[in-house]
Design an enzyme around this catalytic site. Structure first.
Site, PDB file in Angstrom:
ATOM      1  N   LYS A  13       9.566  -5.356 -42.456  1.00 31.56           N
ATOM      2  CA  LYS A  13       9.305  -6.308 -41.193  1.00 31.56           C
ATOM      3  C   LYS A  13      10.441  -6.300 -40.091  1.00 31.56           C
ATOM      4  O   LYS A  13      10.041  -5.861 -38.917  1.00 31.56           O
ATOM      5  CB  LYS A  13       9.063  -7.659 -41.536  1.00 31.56           C
ATOM      6  CG  LYS A  13       7.852  -7.866 -42.729  1.00 31.56           C
ATOM      7  CD  LYS A  13       7.413  -9.394 -42.496  1.00 31.56           C
ATOM      8  CE  LYS A  13       8.323 -10.322 -43.026  1.00 31.56           C
ATOM      9  NZ  LYS A  13       8.716 -10.065 -44.553  1.00 31.56           N
ATOM     10  N   ARG A  88       4.748 -18.489 -42.246  1.00 28.49           N
ATOM     11  CA  ARG A  88       4.915 -18.181 -43.667  1.00 28.49           C
ATOM     12  C   ARG A  88       4.253 -18.945 -44.802  1.00 28.49           C
ATOM     13  O   ARG A  88       4.297 -18.845 -45.801  1.00 28.49           O
ATOM     14  CB  ARG A  88       6.535 -18.158 -44.035  1.00 28.49           C
ATOM     15  CG  ARG A  88       7.074 -16.831 -44.335  1.00 28.49           C
ATOM     16  CD  ARG A  88       8.480 -17.262 -44.560  1.00 28.49           C
ATOM     17  NE  ARG A  88       9.314 -16.245 -45.182  1.00 28.49           N
ATOM     18  CZ  ARG A  88      10.233 -15.173 -44.701  1.00 28.49           C
ATOM     19  NH1 ARG A  88      10.032 -15.476 -43.341  1.00 28.49           N
ATOM     20  NH2 ARG A  88      10.851 -14.418 -45.244  1.00 28.49           N
ATOM     21  N   ARG A 127      19.662  -2.881 -50.005  1.00 32.82           N
ATOM     22  CA  ARG A 127      19.587  -3.145 -48.398  1.00 32.82           C
ATOM     23  C   ARG A 127      20.923  -3.465 -48.088  1.00 32.82           C
ATOM     24  O   ARG A 127      21.668  -4.477 -48.668  1.00 32.82           O
ATOM     25  CB  ARG A 127      18.547  -4.302 -47.942  1.00 32.82           C
ATOM     26  CG  ARG A 127      18.347  -4.610 -46.719  1.00 32.82           C
ATOM     27  CD  ARG A 127      17.172  -5.205 -46.302  1.00 32.82           C
ATOM     28  NE  ARG A 127      16.957  -6.393 -46.918  1.00 32.82           N
ATOM     29  CZ  ARG A 127      15.845  -7.234 -46.428  1.00 32.82           C
ATOM     30  NH1 ARG A 127      14.887  -6.554 -45.752  1.00 32.82           N
ATOM     31  NH2 ARG A 127      15.817  -8.529 -46.893  1.00 32.82           N
ATOM     32  N   ARG A 161      22.834  -9.418 -47.666  1.00 31.10           N
ATOM     33  CA  ARG A 161      22.550 -10.641 -47.644  1.00 31.10           C
ATOM     34  C   ARG A 161      22.382 -11.538 -48.964  1.00 31.10           C
ATOM     35  O   ARG A 161      22.170 -11.107 -49.923  1.00 31.10           O
ATOM     36  CB  ARG A 161      21.079 -10.810 -47.018  1.00 31.10           C
ATOM     37  CG  ARG A 161      20.923 -10.613 -45.540  1.00 31.10           C
ATOM     38  CD  ARG A 161      19.392 -10.444 -45.305  1.00 31.10           C
ATOM     39  NE  ARG A 161      18.503 -11.465 -45.660  1.00 31.10           N
ATOM     40  CZ  ARG A 161      17.258 -11.662 -45.386  1.00 31.10           C
ATOM     41  NH1 ARG A 161      16.771 -10.852 -44.475  1.00 31.10           N
ATOM     42  NH2 ARG A 161      16.290 -12.490 -45.864  1.00 31.10           N
ATOM     43  N   ARG A 172      11.885 -15.180 -53.915  1.00 32.84           N
ATOM     44  CA  ARG A 172      11.246 -15.024 -52.926  1.00 32.84           C
ATOM     45  C   ARG A 172       9.831 -14.232 -52.737  1.00 32.84           C
ATOM     46  O   ARG A 172       8.930 -14.796 -52.033  1.00 32.84           O
ATOM     47  CB  ARG A 172      12.267 -14.191 -51.713  1.00 32.84           C
ATOM     48  CG  ARG A 172      13.162 -14.959 -51.366  1.00 32.84           C
ATOM     49  CD  ARG A 172      14.440 -14.096 -50.970  1.00 32.84           C
ATOM     50  NE  ARG A 172      14.208 -13.205 -49.575  1.00 32.84           N
ATOM     51  CZ  ARG A 172      14.585 -12.308 -49.382  1.00 32.84           C
ATOM     52  NH1 ARG A 172      15.697 -11.653 -49.948  1.00 32.84           N
ATOM     53  NH2 ARG A 172      14.280 -11.630 -48.170  1.00 32.84           N
TER      54      ARG A 172
HETATM   55  P1  AMP Z   1      13.830 -13.691 -43.675  1.00 28.66           P
HETATM   56  O1  AMP Z   1      14.854 -13.322 -42.808  1.00 28.66           O
HETATM   57  O2  AMP Z   1      12.462 -13.503 -42.753  1.00 28.66           O
HETATM   58  O3  AMP Z   1      13.484 -12.789 -45.066  1.00 28.66           O
HETATM   59  O4  AMP Z   1      13.836 -15.165 -44.046  1.00 28.66           O
HETATM   60  C1  AMP Z   1      15.258 -15.279 -44.679  1.00 28.66           C
HETATM   61  C2  AMP Z   1      14.943 -16.775 -45.211  1.00 28.66           C
HETATM   62  O5  AMP Z   1      14.723 -17.538 -44.072  1.00 28.66           O
HETATM   63  C3  AMP Z   1      13.662 -17.168 -46.249  1.00 28.66           C
HETATM   64  O6  AMP Z   1      13.791 -16.698 -47.449  1.00 28.66           O
HETATM   65  C4  AMP Z   1      13.515 -18.663 -45.773  1.00 28.66           C
HETATM   66  O7  AMP Z   1      14.261 -19.337 -46.763  1.00 28.66           O
HETATM   67  C5  AMP Z   1      13.911 -18.579 -44.401  1.00 28.66           C
HETATM   68  N1  AMP Z   1      12.932 -18.727 -43.520  1.00 28.66           N
HETATM   69  C6  AMP Z   1      12.466 -17.573 -42.638  1.00 28.66           C
HETATM   70  N2  AMP Z   1      11.603 -17.786 -41.803  1.00 28.66           N
HETATM   71  C7  AMP Z   1      10.801 -19.015 -42.401  1.00 28.66           C
HETATM   72  C8  AMP Z   1       9.517 -19.644 -42.286  1.00 28.66           C
HETATM   73  N3  AMP Z   1       8.578 -19.327 -41.326  1.00 28.66           N
HETATM   74  N4  AMP Z   1       9.260 -20.937 -42.789  1.00 28.66           N
HETATM   75  C9  AMP Z   1      10.230 -21.346 -43.882  1.00 28.66           C
HETATM   76  N5  AMP Z   1      11.518 -20.545 -44.197  1.00 28.66           N
HETATM   77  C10 AMP Z   1      11.698 -19.413 -43.541  1.00 28.66           C
END
Ligand code: AMP
Length: 215
Positions: A13, A88, A127, A161, A172
């Site tokens: 993404k 999400r 990654r 990360r 996740r």
């Molecule tokens: P990402 O970088 O999109 O993979 O997001 C990393 C982490 O941020 C996720 O595993 C969640 O803990 C938090 N996060 C990101 N976007 C959201 C969202 N829309 N709602 C809740 N938690 C989020």
């Protein structure tokens, strides 16, 4: 254009969002990046989000929706945006609809990046991300940096990360299936969903997505 990108962790993404946003001249809004920026700046919001992120759980809606709304209201987003990682869950999707309706706006498309679960785990485990810019993404096997640990694009330090560890990735994915996947039906019912096979070269996936958006 107002676009939402969905897909499991590791579907690409962030990588696709960066290319698509550039092609479409709209800002790339990643709630994950916004949380990470808040954590590195030591803000109150970052402190609230950190434990949830470390565990691979969703940050509560009360925190997330307000943060996303503030970002979407910035001047660079008046003519459109590409949302990456938001919404999400269904309640975030409903909140987004309410927000847009209040402004007389609507989404143009929801792109669902589809990829096999085994592939996702492999992608995430290898990654590596640049500390300077999270859209500079590498993979130890599939897309190695020329010099290990150093970003080809800007020379920044590459890191893994904390929530890309295998145990957190499993959670996740579970969170994705139980909480995020229902938004796919939500958007299908609105006629907005476009499924994009996300395997293969990055540029090919971008092309598929751009072609789908032109239709
Ligand atoms: P990402 O970088 O999109 O993979 O997001 C990393 C982490 O941020 C996720 O595993 C969640 O803990 C938090 N996060 C990101 N976007 C959201 C969202 N829309 N709602 C809740 N938690 C989020």
């Amino acid at each position: 254009m107002r676009i939402v990108l969905v897909g499991p962790p590791g579907a690409g993404k962030g990588t696709q969002a960066a290319f698509l946003a550039k092609n479409l001249s709209i800002p790339h809004i990643s709630t994950g990046d916004l949380f990470r920026a808040n954590i590195s700046q030591g803000t109150e919001l970052g402190k609230q989000a950190k434990a949830f992120m470390d565990a691979g759980d969703l940050v509560p809606d009360e925190v997330t929706i307000g943060m996303a709304k503030d970002r979407m209201e910035q001047p660079d987003a008046v003519n459109g945006f590409l949302l990456d990682g938001f919404p999400r869950n269904v309640s975030q999707a409903e909140a987004l609809d309410v927000m847009l309706q209040a402004e007389g706006m609507k989404l143009d498309a929801v792109l669902d990046l589809e990829v096999e679960e085994d592939e996702v785990v492999k992608r995430i485990a290898g990654r590596r991300i640049c500390r300077n810019d999270s859209s500079h993404v590498f993979h130890v096997t599939y897309a190695p940096a020329k010099t290990a640990g150093v970003c080809d694009t800007c020379g920044g330090e590459l890191y893994q990360r904390g929530d890309d560890s295998e145990a957190t990735v499993r959670n996740r994915l579970e969170v994705y299936h139980t909480q995020t996947e229902p938004i796919i039906d939500y958007y299908k019912a609105q006629g907005l969903l476009v499924t994009i096979p996300a395997l293969g070269e990055v540029a090919d996936v971008t092309k598929r997505a751009m072609d789908a958006l032109k239709k």
